[in-house]
Scaffold this motif. Structure first.
Motif, PDB file in Angstrom:
ATOM      1  N   MET A   1       0.855  -1.176   0.000  1.00 19.48           N
ATOM      2  CA  MET A   1       0.000   0.000   0.000  1.00 19.48           C
ATOM      3  C   MET A   1       0.904   1.243   0.000  1.00 19.48           C
ATOM      4  N   GLU A   2       0.521   2.210  -0.815  1.00 23.80           N
ATOM      5  CA  GLU A   2       1.364   3.400  -0.908  1.00 23.80           C
ATOM      6  C   GLU A   2       0.884   4.496   0.055  1.00 23.80           C
ATOM      7  N   PHE A   3       1.875   5.153   0.661  1.00 22.33           N
ATOM      8  CA  PHE A   3       1.618   6.244   1.604  1.00 22.33           C
ATOM      9  C   PHE A   3       2.529   7.424   1.257  1.00 22.33           C
ATOM     10  N   MET A   4       2.002   8.617   1.479  1.00 27.09           N
ATOM     11  CA  MET A   4       2.810   9.831   1.388  1.00 27.09           C
ATOM     12  C   MET A   4       3.243  10.202   2.791  1.00 27.09           C
ATOM     13  N   ILE A   5       4.505  10.523   2.931  1.00 29.72           N
ATOM     14  CA  ILE A   5       4.998  11.135   4.156  1.00 29.72           C
ATOM     15  C   ILE A   5       5.232  12.597   3.802  1.00 29.72           C
ATOM     16  N   LEU A   6       4.363  13.469   4.301  1.00 30.43           N
ATOM     17  CA  LEU A   6       4.432  14.898   4.006  1.00 30.43           C
ATOM     18  C   LEU A   6       5.169  15.582   5.150  1.00 30.43           C
ATOM     19  N   ILE A   7       6.245  16.273   4.813  1.00 29.65           N
ATOM     20  CA  ILE A   7       7.140  16.836   5.824  1.00 29.65           C
ATOM     21  C   ILE A   7       6.873  18.333   5.968  1.00 29.65           C
ATOM     22  N   TYR A   8       6.480  18.734   7.177  1.00 31.90           N
ATOM     23  CA  TYR A   8       6.180  20.138   7.456  1.00 31.90           C
ATOM     24  C   TYR A   8       7.205  20.705   8.426  1.00 31.90           C
ATOM     25  N   GLY A   9       7.570  21.952   8.200  1.00 29.71           N
ATOM     26  CA  GLY A   9       8.500  22.618   9.093  1.00 29.71           C
ATOM     27  C   GLY A   9       8.384  24.123   8.944  1.00 29.71           C
ATOM     28  N   ASP A  10       9.051  24.842   9.816  1.00 30.72           N
ATOM     29  CA  ASP A  10       9.037  26.306   9.796  1.00 30.72           C
ATOM     30  C   ASP A  10      10.189  26.782   8.920  1.00 30.72           C
ATOM     31  N   GLU A  11       9.881  27.078   7.662  1.00 33.53           N
ATOM     32  CA  GLU A  11      10.954  27.463   6.742  1.00 33.53           C
ATOM     33  C   GLU A  11      11.561  28.818   7.090  1.00 33.53           C
ATOM     34  N   SER A  12      10.899  29.619   7.935  1.00 30.82           N
ATOM     35  CA  SER A  12      11.474  30.914   8.320  1.00 30.82           C
ATOM     36  C   SER A  12      12.701  30.728   9.213  1.00 30.82           C
ATOM     37  N   ALA A  13      12.856  29.548   9.790  1.00 29.12           N
ATOM     38  CA  ALA A  13      14.016  29.271  10.643  1.00 29.12           C
ATOM     39  C   ALA A  13      15.251  28.882   9.828  1.00 29.12           C
ATOM     40  N   TRP A  14      15.049  28.521   8.558  1.00 27.08           N
ATOM     41  CA  TRP A  14      16.166  28.030   7.744  1.00 27.08           C
ATOM     42  C   TRP A  14      17.280  29.050   7.550  1.00 27.08           C
ATOM     43  N   PRO A  15      16.962  30.342   7.312  1.00 28.82           N
ATOM     44  CA  PRO A  15      18.071  31.294   7.115  1.00 28.82           C
ATOM     45  C   PRO A  15      18.981  31.429   8.334  1.00 28.82           C
ATOM     46  N   ASP A  16      18.473  31.072   9.509  1.00 28.23           N
ATOM     47  CA  ASP A  16      19.275  31.181  10.725  1.00 28.23           C
ATOM     48  C   ASP A  16      20.197  29.981  10.931  1.00 28.23           C
ATOM     49  N   LEU A  17      20.032  28.940  10.119  1.00 24.49           N
ATOM     50  CA  LEU A  17      20.892  27.762  10.269  1.00 24.49           C
ATOM     51  C   LEU A  17      22.275  28.052   9.672  1.00 24.49           C
ATOM     52  N   GLN A  77       5.205  24.845   6.993  1.00 26.39           N
ATOM     53  CA  GLN A  77       4.930  24.742   5.573  1.00 26.39           C
ATOM     54  C   GLN A  77       5.365  23.369   5.062  1.00 26.39           C
ATOM     55  N   LEU A  78       4.689  22.937   3.986  1.00 25.47           N
ATOM     56  CA  LEU A  78       5.070  21.681   3.354  1.00 25.47           C
ATOM     57  C   LEU A  78       6.424  21.876   2.688  1.00 25.47           C
ATOM     58  N   GLY A  79       7.408  21.114   3.143  1.00 21.63           N
ATOM     59  CA  GLY A  79       8.770  21.297   2.649  1.00 21.63           C
ATOM     60  C   GLY A  79       9.300  20.140   1.819  1.00 21.63           C
ATOM     61  N   GLY A  80       8.586  19.027   1.833  1.00 22.84           N
ATOM     62  CA  GLY A  80       9.049  17.886   1.067  1.00 22.84           C
ATOM     63  C   GLY A  80       8.147  16.690   1.300  1.00 22.84           C
ATOM     64  N   TYR A  81       8.476  15.623   0.615  1.00 24.90           N
ATOM     65  CA  TYR A  81       7.647  14.425   0.729  1.00 24.90           C
ATOM     66  C   TYR A  81       8.454  13.176   0.380  1.00 24.90           C
ATOM     67  N   TYR A  82       7.953  12.086   0.838  1.00 26.13           N
ATOM     68  CA  TYR A  82       8.399  10.760   0.397  1.00 26.13           C
ATOM     69  C   TYR A  82       7.155   9.974   0.024  1.00 26.13           C
ATOM     70  N   LEU A  83       7.239   9.205  -1.023  1.00 27.51           N
ATOM     71  CA  LEU A  83       6.197   8.251  -1.387  1.00 27.51           C
ATOM     72  C   LEU A  83       6.785   6.873  -1.120  1.00 27.51           C
ATOM     73  N   ILE A  84       6.149   6.132  -0.225  1.00 24.92           N
ATOM     74  CA  ILE A  84       6.665   4.814   0.145  1.00 24.92           C
ATOM     75  C   ILE A  84       5.597   3.755  -0.101  1.00 24.92           C
ATOM     76  N   ASP A  85       6.041   2.527  -0.272  1.00 25.51           N
ATOM     77  CA  ASP A  85       5.141   1.394  -0.465  1.00 25.51           C
ATOM     78  C   ASP A  85       5.435   0.386   0.628  1.00 25.51           C
ATOM     79  N   VAL A  86       4.527   0.302   1.593  1.00 25.70           N
ATOM     80  CA  VAL A  86       4.704  -0.572   2.756  1.00 25.70           C
ATOM     81  C   VAL A  86       3.409  -1.350   2.994  1.00 25.70           C
ATOM     82  N   PRO A  87       3.445  -2.403   3.816  1.00 26.35           N
ATOM     83  CA  PRO A  87       2.248  -3.234   4.004  1.00 26.35           C
ATOM     84  C   PRO A  87       1.044  -2.533   4.640  1.00 26.35           C
TER      85      PRO A  87
END
Length: 117
Positions: A1-17, A77-87
């Motif tokens: 079965m396929e699932f999306m892993i939708l990755i959310y984070g605070d992109e405003s913090a990225w410039p401070d890294l 904000q939505l920053g990325g995703y993975y599409l996986i196929d697991v049981p």
């Protein structure tokens, strides 16, 4: 079965890294991605450009309407995703829990709906 892993984070913090922190974060995602590939569950995945590059599209009254950026203001904000196929969902949630984005943001796990026949 396929699932999306939708990755959310605070992109405003990225410039401070720092460069070292960014490098470490990308390395962590690289390790995670390799684990998904080795397990034979990864189907696709990618980071997304910042929300400022987004275009929202609607069809109203037969006309296509484009709006720059996202429609809703959110802390994460939505920053990325993975599409996986697991049981099943339990396995998908375990993979999402290993995702580096879950440490600082959140990961939403959603099954893909089967195509109508």
């Amino acid at each position: 079965m396929e699932f999306m892993i939708l990755i959310y984070g605070d992109e405003s913090a990225w410039p401070d890294l720092s460069e070292a922190q960014l490098k470490a974060m990308y390395a962590e995602y690289g390790v995670y991605t390799q684990e998904l590939i080795k397990a034979g569950v990864m189907r696709a995945g990618s980071a997304l450009k910042p929300v400022a590059t987004a275009t929202t599209v609607r069809l109203r009254g037969g006309k296509v309407l484009n709006t720059d950026g996202p429609f809703a203001e959110t802390k994460e904000q939505l920053g990325g995703y993975y599409l996986i196929d697991v049981p099943d969902l339990d396995v998908a949630v375990k993979w999402a829990g290993k995702c580096p984005g879950a440490k600082t943001g959140s990961c939403e796990v959603r099954p893909l709906a089967p195509s109508p026949k």
